[in-house]
Design a protein around this motif. Structure first.
Motif, mmCIF file in Angstrom:
data_model
loop_
_atom_site.group_PDB
_atom_site.id
_atom_site.type_symbol
_atom_site.label_atom_id
_atom_site.label_comp_id
_atom_site.label_asym_id
_atom_site.label_seq_id
_atom_site.Cartn_x
_atom_site.Cartn_y
_atom_site.Cartn_z
ATOM 1 N N SER A 57 52.210 14.710 8.387
ATOM 2 C CA SER A 57 53.736 15.370 8.469
ATOM 3 C C SER A 57 54.183 16.309 9.668
ATOM 4 C CB SER A 57 53.629 15.929 7.161
ATOM 5 O OG SER A 57 53.348 17.295 7.364
ATOM 6 N N ASP A 58 55.369 16.131 9.692
ATOM 7 C CA ASP A 58 55.944 16.915 10.836
ATOM 8 C C ASP A 58 55.670 18.437 10.516
ATOM 9 O OD1 ASP A 58 56.874 14.712 11.985
ATOM 10 O OD2 ASP A 58 59.252 14.918 11.191
ATOM 11 N N GLU A 59 56.086 18.837 9.337
ATOM 12 C CA GLU A 59 55.646 20.323 9.055
ATOM 13 C C GLU A 59 54.343 20.826 9.340
ATOM 14 O OE1 GLU A 59 55.816 21.049 4.905
ATOM 15 O OE2 GLU A 59 57.046 22.598 4.928
ATOM 16 N N ILE A 60 53.264 20.073 9.125
ATOM 17 C CA ILE A 60 51.750 20.383 9.469
ATOM 18 C C ILE A 60 51.522 20.372 10.904
ATOM 19 C CG2 ILE A 60 49.301 19.706 8.971
ATOM 20 C CD1 ILE A 60 50.127 18.789 6.353
ATOM 21 N N LYS A 63 53.177 23.331 12.716
ATOM 22 C CA LYS A 63 52.596 24.637 12.379
ATOM 23 C C LYS A 63 51.401 24.675 13.099
ATOM 24 C CE LYS A 63 50.989 27.289 8.346
ATOM 25 N NZ LYS A 63 49.303 27.417 8.194
ATOM 26 N N ILE A 64 50.433 23.732 13.120
ATOM 27 C CA ILE A 64 49.257 23.698 14.106
ATOM 28 C C ILE A 64 49.719 24.061 15.417
ATOM 29 C CG2 ILE A 64 47.230 22.441 14.819
ATOM 30 C CD1 ILE A 64 47.527 20.885 12.196
ATOM 31 N N ILE A 70 50.806 29.914 20.695
ATOM 32 C CA ILE A 70 50.603 31.495 20.512
ATOM 33 C C ILE A 70 49.385 31.831 21.256
ATOM 34 C CG2 ILE A 70 50.612 33.460 19.259
ATOM 35 C CD1 ILE A 70 52.425 31.985 17.269
ATOM 36 N N GLU A 71 48.318 31.145 20.977
ATOM 37 C CA GLU A 71 46.848 31.301 21.669
ATOM 38 C C GLU A 71 46.811 31.112 23.350
ATOM 39 O OE1 GLU A 71 43.977 28.938 19.818
ATOM 40 O OE2 GLU A 71 44.435 29.474 17.931
ATOM 41 N N LEU A 72 47.791 30.320 23.893
ATOM 42 C CA LEU A 72 47.725 30.062 25.072
ATOM 43 C C LEU A 72 48.185 31.126 25.936
ATOM 44 C CD1 LEU A 72 48.880 26.437 25.708
ATOM 45 C CD2 LEU A 72 46.618 27.463 25.665
ATOM 46 N N LYS A 73 49.139 31.855 25.418
ATOM 47 C CA LYS A 73 49.739 33.205 26.139
ATOM 48 C C LYS A 73 50.268 32.894 27.365
ATOM 49 C CE LYS A 73 46.907 36.846 24.057
ATOM 50 N NZ LYS A 73 45.644 36.334 23.340
ATOM 51 N N TYR A 92 60.253 21.603 18.043
ATOM 52 C CA TYR A 92 59.489 22.135 19.103
ATOM 53 C C TYR A 92 60.572 22.989 19.845
ATOM 54 C CZ TYR A 92 56.902 22.040 23.660
ATOM 55 O OH TYR A 92 56.228 22.430 24.759
ATOM 56 N N ASP A 93 62.004 22.347 20.183
ATOM 57 C CA ASP A 93 62.785 23.389 20.872
ATOM 58 C C ASP A 93 62.940 24.660 20.255
ATOM 59 O OD1 ASP A 93 63.270 21.180 22.537
ATOM 60 O OD2 ASP A 93 65.089 20.395 21.492
#
Ligand code: ADP
Length: 210
Positions: A57-60, A63-64, A70-73, A92-93
């Protein structure tokens, strides 16, 4: 370096190009397929869904992906397998706006369906690091038969890499993902690449990021 979104039907070579960009150009590969397969090792339901060739699903998936970004900094990355629907592209936008990330460029790897089918049936993958190989292409064979060049694990054939599941995945791609070409053409960042030859594909993607 510009962030790259790779859009392509199954087995068009997203993983192969990503591997070269990681090895030679310091990119980080975010392969949603690899991330999901890793998660599926501990999640039977998810494994069944992936084996069937249907989409998560798009939602899942959004979120992942957001957690990974965020981890990529701020490091430059290749999106391999995402977005796969217009809805995912819109979410994504929003995500990159919130995180202050640049959209970068979109490379569409164009490969005829007959060639995709041939590639799917000769594809081997590493279950540990996600690297992909082809037994029908000299330059894409592993150095040692059935062993991953990157991490020495035994290579496997993905269950969803059968002829029947390919048909479903290809149809899903045409219905859900192909409309993204117009979405990104309208943003003026789509580049079409003739992706029949993998070395040439890499050379062309590289030109786009310079
Ligand atoms: P391919 O591009 O060769 O079809 P992937 O490794 O990218 O394979 O994806 C494998 C499977 O993972 C897909 O068939 C789907 O079930 C799931 N998947 C990967 N990325 C996404 C996504 N962005 N949205 C929904 N499902 C996804």
């Amino acid at each position: 370096m510009k962030n790259i979104i790779l859009i392509a039907p199954p087995a068009a070579g997203k993983g192969t190009v990503s591997k070269l960009l990681v090895e030679n150009d310091n990119y980080i590969q975010l392969s949603t397929g690899n991330i999901l397969r890793e998660m599926a090792a501990k999640d039977e339901e998810l494994q069944k869904l992936l084996d069937s060739g249907c989409l998560v699903s798009d939602e899942i998936i959004c979120k992942i992906l957001k957690e990974k970004l965020i981890e990529l900094k701020g490091k430059s990355y290749i999106l391999d397998g995402f977005p796969r629907t217009i809805n995912q592209a819109q979410i994504y936008d929003e995500i990159i706006k919130e995180l202050g990330i640049d959209l970068g460029i979109v490379a569409y790897l164009d490969v005829p369906k007959e060639i995709l089918l041939k590639r799917i049936t000769s594809r081997l993958v590493c279950p540990k690091c996600g690297a992909t190989y082809s037994t029908s292409n000299e330059s894409l064979k592993p150095k040692n038969e059935n062993i991953c060049d990157m991490c020495n694990s035994d290579l496997i054939k993905r269950l969803d890499d059968s002829e029947e599941t390919f048909e479903l995945r290809y149809n899903t791609y045409m219905e859900k993902t192909n409309p993204l070409l117009d979405y990104y053409t309208n943003k003026g960042i789509l580049h079409r690449i003739d992706a029949i030859n993998s070395d040439e594909t890499y050379r062309q993607v590289r030109q786009l990021i310079r």
